[in-house]
Design an enzyme around this catalytic site. Sequence first.
Site, PDB file in Angstrom:
ATOM      1  N   CYS A 132      14.157  11.063   6.123  1.00  0.00           N
ATOM      2  CA  CYS A 132      13.699  11.503   8.377  1.00  0.00           C
ATOM      3  C   CYS A 132      15.609  11.723   8.180  1.00  0.00           C
ATOM      4  O   CYS A 132      15.287  11.326   9.196  1.00  0.00           O
ATOM      5  CB  CYS A 132      13.194  10.285   8.292  1.00  0.00           C
ATOM      6  SG  CYS A 132      14.056   8.536   7.230  1.00  0.00           S
TER       7      CYS A 132
ATOM      8  N   GLN B 200       1.581  19.481   4.005  1.00  0.00           N
ATOM      9  CA  GLN B 200       3.067  19.718   4.026  1.00  0.00           C
ATOM     10  C   GLN B 200       3.491  21.204   4.327  1.00  0.00           C
ATOM     11  O   GLN B 200       4.673  21.442   5.754  1.00  0.00           O
ATOM     12  CB  GLN B 200       3.584  18.770   3.675  1.00  0.00           C
ATOM     13  CG  GLN B 200       5.395  17.984   4.443  1.00  0.00           C
ATOM     14  CD  GLN B 200       5.131  17.366   5.196  1.00  0.00           C
ATOM     15  OE1 GLN B 200       4.385  16.675   5.609  1.00  0.00           O
ATOM     16  NE2 GLN B 200       5.889  17.264   6.081  1.00  0.00           N
TER      17      GLN B 200
ATOM     18  N   LYS C 273       0.829  -1.472  -0.234  1.00  0.00           N
ATOM     19  CA  LYS C 273      -0.008  -0.747   0.348  1.00  0.00           C
ATOM     20  C   LYS C 273       1.102   1.137  -0.442  1.00  0.00           C
ATOM     21  O   LYS C 273       1.089   1.580   1.150  1.00  0.00           O
ATOM     22  CB  LYS C 273      -0.974   0.500   1.490  1.00  0.00           C
ATOM     23  CG  LYS C 273      -1.779   1.211   1.271  1.00  0.00           C
ATOM     24  CD  LYS C 273      -1.461   2.341   2.108  1.00  0.00           C
ATOM     25  CE  LYS C 273      -2.433   3.600   2.272  1.00  0.00           C
ATOM     26  NZ  LYS C 273      -1.907   4.500   0.880  1.00  0.00           N
TER      27      LYS C 273
ATOM     28  N   GLY D 138       7.657   5.626   7.785  1.00  0.00           N
ATOM     29  CA  GLY D 138       6.609   6.984   8.019  1.00  0.00           C
ATOM     30  C   GLY D 138       6.345   7.778   9.419  1.00  0.00           C
ATOM     31  O   GLY D 138       6.989   7.469  10.185  1.00  0.00           O
ATOM     32  N   SER D 139       5.103   7.923   9.830  1.00  0.00           N
ATOM     33  CA  SER D 139       5.354   9.339  10.958  1.00  0.00           C
ATOM     34  C   SER D 139       4.908   7.926  12.019  1.00  0.00           C
ATOM     35  O   SER D 139       4.243   6.626  12.131  1.00  0.00           O
ATOM     36  CB  SER D 139       4.488   9.739  10.427  1.00  0.00           C
ATOM     37  OG  SER D 139       3.061   8.990  10.832  1.00  0.00           O
ATOM     38  N   ASN D 140       5.845   9.243  13.451  1.00  0.00           N
ATOM     39  CA  ASN D 140       5.836   8.028  14.647  1.00  0.00           C
ATOM     40  C   ASN D 140       3.961   7.552  14.975  1.00  0.00           C
ATOM     41  O   ASN D 140       4.031   6.637  15.300  1.00  0.00           O
ATOM     42  CB  ASN D 140       6.076   8.794  15.759  1.00  0.00           C
ATOM     43  CG  ASN D 140       8.047   8.866  15.639  1.00  0.00           C
ATOM     44  OD1 ASN D 140       8.269   8.939  13.908  1.00  0.00           O
ATOM     45  ND2 ASN D 140       8.552   8.589  16.497  1.00  0.00           N
ATOM     46  N   GLN D 141       3.135   8.745  14.464  1.00  0.00           N
ATOM     47  CA  GLN D 141       1.574   8.212  15.259  1.00  0.00           C
ATOM     48  C   GLN D 141       1.070   7.140  14.531  1.00  0.00           C
ATOM     49  O   GLN D 141       0.901   6.279  15.522  1.00  0.00           O
ATOM     50  CB  GLN D 141       1.191  10.068  15.101  1.00  0.00           C
ATOM     51  CG  GLN D 141       0.001   9.408  15.565  1.00  0.00           C
ATOM     52  CD  GLN D 141      -0.950  10.451  14.892  1.00  0.00           C
ATOM     53  OE1 GLN D 141      -0.566  11.576  14.136  1.00  0.00           O
ATOM     54  NE2 GLN D 141      -2.172  10.491  15.393  1.00  0.00           N
ATOM     55  N   VAL D 142       1.294   6.974  13.481  1.00  0.00           N
ATOM     56  CA  VAL D 142       0.865   5.685  12.375  1.00  0.00           C
ATOM     57  C   VAL D 142       2.033   4.425  13.457  1.00  0.00           C
ATOM     58  O   VAL D 142       1.587   3.744  13.374  1.00  0.00           O
ATOM     59  CB  VAL D 142       0.850   6.311  11.057  1.00  0.00           C
ATOM     60  CG1 VAL D 142       0.155   5.016   9.805  1.00  0.00           C
ATOM     61  CG2 VAL D 142       0.102   6.854  10.675  1.00  0.00           C
ATOM     62  N   GLY D 143       2.911   4.857  12.344  1.00  0.00           N
ATOM     63  CA  GLY D 143       3.578   3.729  12.776  1.00  0.00           C
ATOM     64  C   GLY D 143       3.267   2.860  14.256  1.00  0.00           C
ATOM     65  O   GLY D 143       3.674   1.516  14.512  1.00  0.00           O
TER      66      GLY D 143
END
Length: 488
Positions: free
Chosen positions: A290, A337, A181, A234-239
Amino acid sequence: MTTKTNQTNQYVNFINGEWVSAVNEEKIVNYNPANNEEVVGEVANSSEEDLNKAVRSAKTAAKGWKGRSGAERGQYLYKVADIMESRLEEIAECMTREMGKTYPEAKGETARGVAILRYYAGEGMRAVGDVIPSTDSDALMFTTRVPLGVVGVITPWNFPVAIPIWKSAPALIYGNSVVLKPATEGAVTCAKVIECFAEAGLPKGVVNMVTGPGSVIGQAIAEHPDIHGITFTGSNQVGKQIGHEALARGAKYQLEMGGKNPVIVTEDADLDLAVDATISGGLKSTGQKCTATSRVILLDGIYDKFKERLLEKVKEISVGNGMRDGSWMGPCVSERQLENVLYYIQKGEEEGGQLLAGGKQLKDDGREKGYFVEPTVFENVNSEMTIAQEEIFGPVLALMKVDSLEEALDLANDVEYGLSASIFTTNIQQMLSFIKDMDAGLVRINAESAGVELQAPFGGMKQSSSHSREQGQAAKEFFTSIKTVFVK
Ligand SMILES: NC(=O)C1=CN([C@@H]2O[C@H](COP(=O)(O)OP(=O)(O)OC[C@H]3O[C@@H](n4cnc5c(N)ncnc54)[C@H](OP(=O)(O)O)[C@@H]3O)[C@@H](O)[C@H]2O)C=CC1
Ligand SMILES: O=C(O)CCC(=O)C(=O)O
């Protein structure tokens, strides 16, 4: 069944060896961040039903794929690499138009994708286990490795070719099937990569791509009981959310997330080299890596000289459409962004940082319809400030002054991230202290903080990763399970 058309960049999902529309027939249209009226292409706006179909096909294909030899799997990857190489310019142009990276950078990334495919193709012929002496002299004990099964690959927009490949190629060579995805903002470019896999004729169902919102398709990958491994950048939140879900159902997971990467410049450093590397590491790809440099920690003795040279060079940076000759820096990937970057710049000023360069959106000179921002440099930044702590993911550098290397290292480590870090020094003792005391997964001496080599392990400490590593030989640890065999 719908077929893709290269010329108009209209793509659908790739499931079980065929290009198929989403069940709901919905589409997502992507626009050029350098000109938000220019359509780049479209992909399917899929639902969970499409994802389920892709997982079923990957599950069915997994057995046959696992049963082939590594050498045979490698031959397919060599073929994909050759096809991608022959389409390098087309893929790179699509990347520049879709996510803004300059064309030379996009070509570099696509070439890197080709090299990664060839590296892992060769891996199919390399050793996978060890012979271990048994206490029983009549027995043979050894380890071998087996694939996980179906692997879910969730990727970001900032490297829409390299990251899907550095996750999918090792998954495939070690015998897994893949459901990918891609990030919505890089999905058309990624569809072209999948097209190369399709043209190479991999067996049906071994590689599948489903596009659509992360909150629907990504979430469904995280929760699907037939997906045995999930690799995410990706982002920390989603990870972290994905990590929780994977752990809850016992799936293996690997997360590569943010960074707040420092460069330290000591008094004996080659200043021209350090300035060039700070600009390249911090501002290339509009700071959307990153591994990008965001904190510039300078020893007092060279502070003024470094600052002067840096500002001279930052002034020369030409910002514009990445397809235009002479553009050194492209736009931010999206309006969201851009707003994020402007928010951090405002926050930096409110909290006492002093703007030395940039700080504003650029709307003139053919940039009216794009998400352009000036390369930005702050000084008077301390560790308590938001711009010294949070990942900005934009072209913003914060200068920080220190009196000693010890203070520089304390400051460099005073963040929740630990992905990459660099130092510029000619003193071996200072290099050794940095290697020993810098808490980062990638430490670079006299080289910029960004720039990962495909044959070396990559990943971060602290909040930057799930403490796993990817790329190089490290990929084998994630994409396989060790089986210990005892024969008598
Ligand atoms: N470490 C890195 O290299 C990257 C870091 N970032 C950081 O993250 C910030 C936000 O960027 P953003 O693109 O929103 O990053 P996200 O973490 O949201 O996106 C990364 C991937 O995860 C998918 N995703 C989104 N939500 C979910 C979910 N609930 N479950 C599973 N998958 C999901 C996204 O899909 P979709 O695109 O459809 O939303 C995309 O494929 C950036 O400003 C930057 O700080 C971003 C990209 C790369
Ligand atoms: O620095 C690089 O080459 C890779 C950076 C990266 O992995 C990322 O930004 O997600």
